[in-house]
Design a protein around this motif. Structure first.
Motif, PDB file in Angstrom:
ATOM      1  N   ALA A  56       0.825  -1.207   0.000  1.00  0.00           N
ATOM      2  CA  ALA A  56       0.000   0.000   0.000  1.00  0.00           C
ATOM      3  C   ALA A  56       0.860   1.257   0.000  1.00  0.00           C
ATOM      4  CB  ALA A  56      -0.932  -0.007   1.208  1.00  0.00           C
ATOM      5  N   ALA A  57       1.964   1.219   0.749  1.00  0.00           N
ATOM      6  CA  ALA A  57       2.868   2.375   0.787  1.00  0.00           C
ATOM      7  C   ALA A  57       3.537   2.584  -0.566  1.00  0.00           C
ATOM      8  CB  ALA A  57       3.914   2.174   1.883  1.00  0.00           C
ATOM      9  N   ILE A  58       3.974   1.481  -1.202  1.00  0.00           N
ATOM     10  CA  ILE A  58       4.620   1.596  -2.517  1.00  0.00           C
ATOM     11  C   ILE A  58       3.620   2.099  -3.559  1.00  0.00           C
ATOM     12  CG2 ILE A  58       5.696   0.287  -4.386  1.00  0.00           C
ATOM     13  CD1 ILE A  58       6.867  -1.577  -2.251  1.00  0.00           C
ATOM     14  N   ALA A  59       2.395   1.563  -3.512  1.00  0.00           N
ATOM     15  CA  ALA A  59       1.372   1.952  -4.487  1.00  0.00           C
ATOM     16  C   ALA A  59       0.731   3.289  -4.163  1.00  0.00           C
ATOM     17  CB  ALA A  59       0.288   0.872  -4.558  1.00  0.00           C
ATOM     18  N   ARG A  60       1.047   3.838  -2.996  1.00  0.00           N
ATOM     19  CA  ARG A  60       0.464   5.109  -2.533  1.00  0.00           C
ATOM     20  C   ARG A  60      -1.068   5.032  -2.563  1.00  0.00           C
ATOM     21  NH1 ARG A  60       3.505   9.131  -6.443  1.00  0.00           N
ATOM     22  NH2 ARG A  60       2.182  10.683  -5.412  1.00  0.00           N
ATOM     23  N   THR A  61      -1.567   3.916  -2.023  1.00  0.00           N
ATOM     24  CA  THR A  61      -3.011   3.706  -1.951  1.00  0.00           C
ATOM     25  C   THR A  61      -3.642   4.714  -0.997  1.00  0.00           C
ATOM     26  OG1 THR A  61      -2.674   1.341  -2.316  1.00  0.00           O
ATOM     27  CG2 THR A  61      -4.800   2.010  -1.422  1.00  0.00           C
ATOM     28  N   PRO A  62      -4.754   5.334  -1.369  1.00  0.00           N
ATOM     29  CA  PRO A  62      -5.438   6.271  -0.460  1.00  0.00           C
ATOM     30  C   PRO A  62      -5.771   5.592   0.864  1.00  0.00           C
ATOM     31  CG  PRO A  62      -6.366   6.405  -2.668  1.00  0.00           C
ATOM     32  CD  PRO A  62      -5.441   5.237  -2.668  1.00  0.00           C
ATOM     33  N   TRP A  63      -5.231   6.107   1.941  1.00  0.00           N
ATOM     34  CA  TRP A  63      -5.408   5.460   3.236  1.00  0.00           C
ATOM     35  C   TRP A  63      -6.861   5.495   3.700  1.00  0.00           C
ATOM     36  CZ3 TRP A  63      -7.437   8.169   7.291  1.00  0.00           C
ATOM     37  CH2 TRP A  63      -7.424   9.552   7.195  1.00  0.00           C
ATOM     38  N   LYS A  64      -7.637   6.476   3.218  1.00  0.00           N
ATOM     39  CA  LYS A  64      -9.033   6.564   3.646  1.00  0.00           C
ATOM     40  C   LYS A  64      -9.832   5.352   3.183  1.00  0.00           C
ATOM     41  CE  LYS A  64      -9.400  11.600   4.027  1.00  0.00           C
ATOM     42  NZ  LYS A  64     -10.087  12.820   3.542  1.00  0.00           N
ATOM     43  N   TRP A  65      -9.543   4.858   1.977  1.00  0.00           N
ATOM     44  CA  TRP A  65     -10.252   3.668   1.487  1.00  0.00           C
ATOM     45  C   TRP A  65      -9.990   2.488   2.413  1.00  0.00           C
ATOM     46  CZ3 TRP A  65     -13.824   2.445  -2.088  1.00  0.00           C
ATOM     47  CH2 TRP A  65     -14.141   3.400  -3.064  1.00  0.00           C
ATOM     48  N   MET A  66      -8.714   2.273   2.744  1.00  0.00           N
ATOM     49  CA  MET A  66      -8.382   1.129   3.599  1.00  0.00           C
ATOM     50  C   MET A  66      -8.957   1.305   4.998  1.00  0.00           C
ATOM     51  SD  MET A  66      -4.486   0.180   2.436  1.00  0.00           S
ATOM     52  CE  MET A  66      -3.847   1.811   2.867  1.00  0.00           C
ATOM     53  N   ALA A  67      -8.885   2.541   5.522  1.00  0.00           N
ATOM     54  CA  ALA A  67      -9.391   2.794   6.871  1.00  0.00           C
ATOM     55  C   ALA A  67     -10.893   2.571   6.952  1.00  0.00           C
ATOM     56  CB  ALA A  67      -9.045   4.222   7.293  1.00  0.00           C
ATOM     57  N   VAL A  68     -11.633   3.060   5.951  1.00  0.00           N
ATOM     58  CA  VAL A  68     -13.087   2.914   5.960  1.00  0.00           C
ATOM     59  C   VAL A  68     -13.480   1.444   5.820  1.00  0.00           C
ATOM     60  CG1 VAL A  68     -15.186   3.400   4.652  1.00  0.00           C
ATOM     61  CG2 VAL A  68     -13.584   5.241   5.148  1.00  0.00           C
ATOM     62  N   LEU A  69     -12.858   0.745   4.855  1.00  0.00           N
ATOM     63  CA  LEU A  69     -13.204  -0.657   4.635  1.00  0.00           C
ATOM     64  C   LEU A  69     -12.823  -1.525   5.839  1.00  0.00           C
ATOM     65  CD1 LEU A  69     -12.171  -1.034   0.893  1.00  0.00           C
ATOM     66  CD2 LEU A  69     -14.479  -0.961   1.835  1.00  0.00           C
ATOM     67  N   TRP A  70     -11.757  -1.145   6.552  1.00  0.00           N
ATOM     68  CA  TRP A  70     -11.387  -1.892   7.749  1.00  0.00           C
ATOM     69  C   TRP A  70     -12.322  -1.549   8.907  1.00  0.00           C
ATOM     70  CZ3 TRP A  70      -9.637  -1.088  12.770  1.00  0.00           C
ATOM     71  CH2 TRP A  70      -9.078  -2.198  13.406  1.00  0.00           C
ATOM     72  N   ALA A  71     -12.654  -0.257   9.044  1.00  0.00           N
ATOM     73  CA  ALA A  71     -13.504   0.174  10.156  1.00  0.00           C
ATOM     74  C   ALA A  71     -14.900  -0.428  10.068  1.00  0.00           C
ATOM     75  CB  ALA A  71     -13.592   1.702  10.183  1.00  0.00           C
ATOM     76  N   ILE A  72     -15.379  -0.658   8.846  1.00  0.00           N
ATOM     77  CA  ILE A  72     -16.699  -1.264   8.665  1.00  0.00           C
ATOM     78  C   ILE A  72     -16.777  -2.617   9.381  1.00  0.00           C
ATOM     79  CG2 ILE A  72     -18.190  -2.348   6.931  1.00  0.00           C
ATOM     80  CD1 ILE A  72     -17.420  -0.080   5.030  1.00  0.00           C
ATOM     81  N   HIS A  73     -15.643  -3.311   9.468  1.00  0.00           N
ATOM     82  CA  HIS A  73     -15.628  -4.655  10.034  1.00  0.00           C
ATOM     83  C   HIS A  73     -15.308  -4.677  11.526  1.00  0.00           C
ATOM     84  CE1 HIS A  73     -14.987  -5.390   5.683  1.00  0.00           C
ATOM     85  NE2 HIS A  73     -15.728  -6.452   5.902  1.00  0.00           N
ATOM     86  N   ILE A  74     -15.149  -3.519  12.140  1.00  0.00           N
ATOM     87  CA  ILE A  74     -14.860  -3.501  13.576  1.00  0.00           C
ATOM     88  C   ILE A  74     -15.942  -4.222  14.382  1.00  0.00           C
ATOM     89  CG2 ILE A  74     -14.691  -1.982  15.599  1.00  0.00           C
ATOM     90  CD1 ILE A  74     -13.059  -0.056  13.938  1.00  0.00           C
ATOM     91  N   PRO A  75     -17.248  -3.993  14.116  1.00  0.00           N
ATOM     92  CA  PRO A  75     -18.263  -4.774  14.856  1.00  0.00           C
ATOM     93  C   PRO A  75     -18.092  -6.279  14.684  1.00  0.00           C
ATOM     94  CG  PRO A  75     -19.282  -2.929  13.727  1.00  0.00           C
ATOM     95  CD  PRO A  75     -17.871  -3.008  13.215  1.00  0.00           C
ATOM     96  N   THR A  76     -17.694  -6.709  13.480  1.00  0.00           N
ATOM     97  CA  THR A  76     -17.463  -8.133  13.252  1.00  0.00           C
ATOM     98  C   THR A  76     -16.288  -8.628  14.085  1.00  0.00           C
ATOM     99  OG1 THR A  76     -18.273  -7.883  10.988  1.00  0.00           O
ATOM    100  CG2 THR A  76     -17.021  -9.880  11.488  1.00  0.00           C
TER     101      THR A  76
END
Length: 255
Positions: A56-76
């Motif tokens: 993700a760091a090499i590809a400079r992936t937008p961190w907001k996408w990863m944070a949101v998609l990960w946060a969605i699963h916090i209840p799980t």
């Protein structure tokens, strides 16, 4: 908010990951699927999480996408730990609680790794790259058509949702998350016209893909270069080591 503000996962950049052949990326995504089921320990999942963060760091992936998609699963994640641990927790058996938490750690890390690796890789491929890669691997043309249509419908749906939400504001329908029940009700009011809009657009998108040859023929891609091979071999090596460790062929004390 208008359709022009639709968030997109793909970011056009000139990074090492962006420059890799889409066929290699798709093969690595397939390996990721098998890795998640075959790797036996949470340590290997942690290795995959670290590799996902590096990619993700090499590809400079937008961190907001990863944070949101990960946060969605916090209840799980919480449910995976709290539900099995509820009995021992109320019984005061904290040793058992720790044992349950450790057992669920592998699944949580696997979930996290899947998000990091897949999102960081998909952020380097647009719909054209994805479908070209599928067709370049000589998979059934219907697979390329399905992925190409789904990818495009995702952004079409987001764009239509924002456009309809803007239009509905005139009628006093506002999606304000501060008022939870009103937000749910207004979301339902927007969902029906959104459904009709997407249903209307889907056949047009499908016809456009069919006219471009997504049902017939194969796409011509260049040869796999040295760095494509290196990138694939890194993923294949990690996968092979994890599988060997799982079946006792490889003995790594740390893992």
């Amino acid at each position: 908010m208008t359709s022009s503000s639709v968030p997109t996962l793909y970011q056009e950049r000139n990074t090492f990951i962006h420059c890799r052949d889409p066929r290699v990326k798709i093969l690595l995504l397939i390996l990721l699927f098998f890795f998640l089921f075959l790797a036996g320990s949470w340590q290997w999942m942690l290795v995959l999480v670290i590799l996902g963060l590096i990619q993700a760091a090499i590809a400079r992936t937008p961190w907001k996408w990863m944070a949101v998609l990960w946060a969605i699963h916090i209840p799980t994640f919480l449910a995976l730990i709290l539900i099995p641990a509820a009995g021992p927790l109320f019984a005061g058996n904290f040793a058992k609680v720790a044992e349950v938490a450790t057992a669920e750690l592998r699944l949580i890390l696997a979930w996290t790794a899947a998000i990091l690796v897949s999102v960081s890789m998909l952020s380097t491929m647009d719909a054209e790259d994805l479908t070209k890669g599928i067709r370049g691997l000589h998979l059934p043309s219907v697979v390329a058509l399905a992925f190409g249509l789904s990818y495009r419908l995702l952004y079409t749906t987001l764009g239509e949702a924002f456009r309809i939400a803007d239009a509905m504001k005139i009628k006093g329908v506002d999606l304000d998350p501060k008022h939870f029940f009103r937000f749910i009700w207004n979301s339902l009011r927007i969902s029906l016209p959104l459904l009709f809009a997407v249903v209307r657009r889907a056949p047009i998108l499908m016809s456009a893909l069919q006219m471009r040859g997504f049902r017939t023929g194969h796409v011509r891609l260049g040869a796999i270069d040295f760095w494509d091979a290196v990138y694939f071999l890194i993923g294949l090596t990690v996968f092979g080591l994890a599988v060997c460790d799982r079946f006792g062929v490889l003995s790594i004390p740390v893992l």
